[in-house]
Design an enzyme around this catalytic site. Structure first.
Site, PDB file in Angstrom:
ATOM      1  N   HIS A   1     -17.202 -14.643  23.282  1.00 14.46           N
ATOM      2  CA  HIS A   1     -18.665 -14.691  23.385  1.00 14.46           C
ATOM      3  C   HIS A   1     -19.320 -13.331  23.192  1.00 14.46           C
ATOM      4  O   HIS A   1     -20.428 -13.090  23.676  1.00 14.46           O
ATOM      5  CB  HIS A   1     -19.056 -15.270  24.751  1.00 14.46           C
TER       6      HIS A   1
ATOM      7  N   GLU B   1     -12.707 -16.112  19.226  1.00 17.96           N
ATOM      8  CA  GLU B   1     -14.064 -16.181  18.693  1.00 17.96           C
ATOM      9  C   GLU B   1     -14.927 -15.038  19.216  1.00 17.96           C
ATOM     10  O   GLU B   1     -14.887 -14.715  20.398  1.00 17.96           O
ATOM     11  CB  GLU B   1     -14.679 -17.527  19.094  1.00 17.96           C
TER      12      GLU B   1
ATOM     13  N   HIS C   1     -20.433 -23.770  13.927  1.00 17.52           N
ATOM     14  CA  HIS C   1     -20.925 -23.639  15.302  1.00 17.52           C
ATOM     15  C   HIS C   1     -21.938 -24.743  15.552  1.00 17.52           C
ATOM     16  O   HIS C   1     -22.801 -25.010  14.726  1.00 17.52           O
ATOM     17  CB  HIS C   1     -21.587 -22.265  15.439  1.00 17.52           C
TER      18      HIS C   1
ATOM     19  N   ASP D   1     -12.959 -18.312  23.294  1.00 15.06           N
ATOM     20  CA  ASP D   1     -14.256 -17.707  22.972  1.00 15.06           C
ATOM     21  C   ASP D   1     -14.476 -16.495  23.873  1.00 15.06           C
ATOM     22  O   ASP D   1     -14.553 -16.629  25.094  1.00 15.06           O
ATOM     23  CB  ASP D   1     -15.365 -18.740  23.190  1.00 15.06           C
TER      24      ASP D   1
ATOM     25  N   GLU E   1     -21.585 -17.221  14.462  1.00 14.77           N
ATOM     26  CA  GLU E   1     -22.664 -18.051  15.001  1.00 14.77           C
ATOM     27  C   GLU E   1     -23.982 -17.298  15.063  1.00 14.77           C
ATOM     28  O   GLU E   1     -25.050 -17.904  15.107  1.00 14.77           O
ATOM     29  CB  GLU E   1     -22.300 -18.571  16.384  1.00 14.77           C
TER      30      GLU E   1
END
Length: 384
Positions: free
Chosen positions: A187, A211, A287, A185, A237
């Protein structure tokens, strides 16, 4: 006619909001309408939507209610409105399933699978801590883990920082071997410049996915990033409807979408998003860094869509340390995934039974969680 007669909202630790929706025949449905760090505004939206459109209405026509909640206010979309709709939609499906005595997935056409694969978060400050945590998760039976590769990033990063991110992932890969999937991730912390460098360095480690390589505002850069790697790219997400996902589907650079059942319109909308993704040969990994109602809702959708391939859950996540995923349930066994897979809930509705007394007790601690603010060395705000 059965009608909706009352509702209650409970803000509970660590950062969740539960909705209780009650009907005239005594049926209770639960939902989880929340955006992390903004439970208060979402609660206000839930109150307005229920009192304006749902009180004294028949709960049965879920699709009709969704259309009214989404389109009836003229202005549409966004995290607050869609999260409010999500929790209400979950509660309506929970009621519907309970009234007919069937799991929600049976009302959505029936299951295409018997169980759902689950991945576990690994955490730690140092490489040694992350590696040790990953080994523990694999020993518990998980065949997939996810980790953060970096802290805050500059707009253009040094070779040392890129190498540190690579070494962190490499240590986990070496520890768990190629038989375990490792999701990475980012982020949304990287600019497209840094994201290109990171995916190139991570390529030999064969992550399960990378991700959110960039924030949603720069989703148009994903195509350029994808040219530098064969690693599957995941995102979604922070997208809130099928219309938000539509440009990504059409661009053709995304491999995995990650809609959130408490943000992207609930069961009704996420199932439509997943079906759209199937037409573009895109996989679904919902998510869910949230609570038991959100997770149970995710599993209901996963049960019915063949392109769902893995599920996130929040147990042991680093910023959920004030509340446990199963502590609000009187039947916690239904969310058992200690072996890396979750059986489909067999109970009616969402399949989870909320311990309302526990919820009421914990709702007395209603402080609002908020994400930290990170800054670069020269004081500029950077992505958390």
């Amino acid at each position: 006619m059965t009608e909706i007669i009352d509702y209650e909202l409970y803000r509970v630790p660590p950062r969740w909001l539960f909705l209780k929706l009650e009907t005239s025949d005594g049926t209770v449905g639960w939902g989880e309408p929340v955006i992390e760090g903004k439970a208060g505004p979402v609660a206000a939206a839930v109150r307005q939507l229920i009192e304006r459109h749902l009180l004294h209405e028949d709960p049965a026509p879920v699709e009709e209610h969704w259309q009214v909640l989404y389109r009836g206010g003229f202005y549409r979309g966004g995290p607050i409105l869609m999260s409010a709709i999500s929790g209400i939609d979950q509660a309506l499906w929970d009621i519907k399933g309970k009234q007919v005595g069937k799991p929600v997935y049976e009302l959505l056409g029936g299951p295409v699978r018997d169980q759902m694969r689950v991945y576990q978060w690994v955490t730690g400050e140092t490489i040694d801590e992350v590696t040790e945590d990953a080994i523990e998760k694999v020993e518990e039976g998980f065949t997939a883990v996810k980790m953060l590769a970096t802290d805050g990033l500059e707009r253009v990063e040094s070779p040392a920082q890129i190498e540190t991110a690579r070494d962190r992932v490499a240590a986990v890969r070496d520890a768990v071997g190629n038989g375990v999937d490792v999701g990475v991730d980012l982020h949304g912390r990287a600019t497209k410049t840094v994201a290109k460098q990171l995916v190139t360095e991570l390529e030999p480690l064969k992550p399960m996915f990378v991700e959110e390589p960039v924030v949603p505002e720069h989703s148009d850069a994903i195509g350029e990033i994808a040219k530098h790697t064969t690693i599957p790219i995941a995102t979604g997400e922070r997208l809130f409807s099928r219309w938000d996902f539509k440009p990504l589907f059409e661009a053709g650079h995304i491999d995995i979408i990650q809609p959130d059942l408490s943000h992207a319109g609930g069961i009704t909308e996420v199932r439509k998003i997943a079906t759209m993704a199937e037409a573009y040969d895109i996989s679904v990994a919902p998510h869910c860094p949230l609570g038991p109602v959100a997770l149970a809702s995710s599993v209901q959708v996963n049960a019915t869509v063949p392109n769902a391939f893995i599920q996130e859950q929040s147990l042991n996540m680093q910023y959920n340390d004030r509340g446990g995923l199963r502590e609000y349930l009187s039947n916690p066994h239904v969310l058992d995934y200690s072996g890396g897979k979750m059986e489909l809930p067999s109970g009616p509705g969402l399949g989870v039974k909320i311990d309302e007394e526990r919820v009421k007790l914990r709702s007395e601690d209603d402080s609002e969680w908020s994400p930290p603010l990170w800054r670069t060395d020269d004081g500029v705000l950077t992505e958390w």
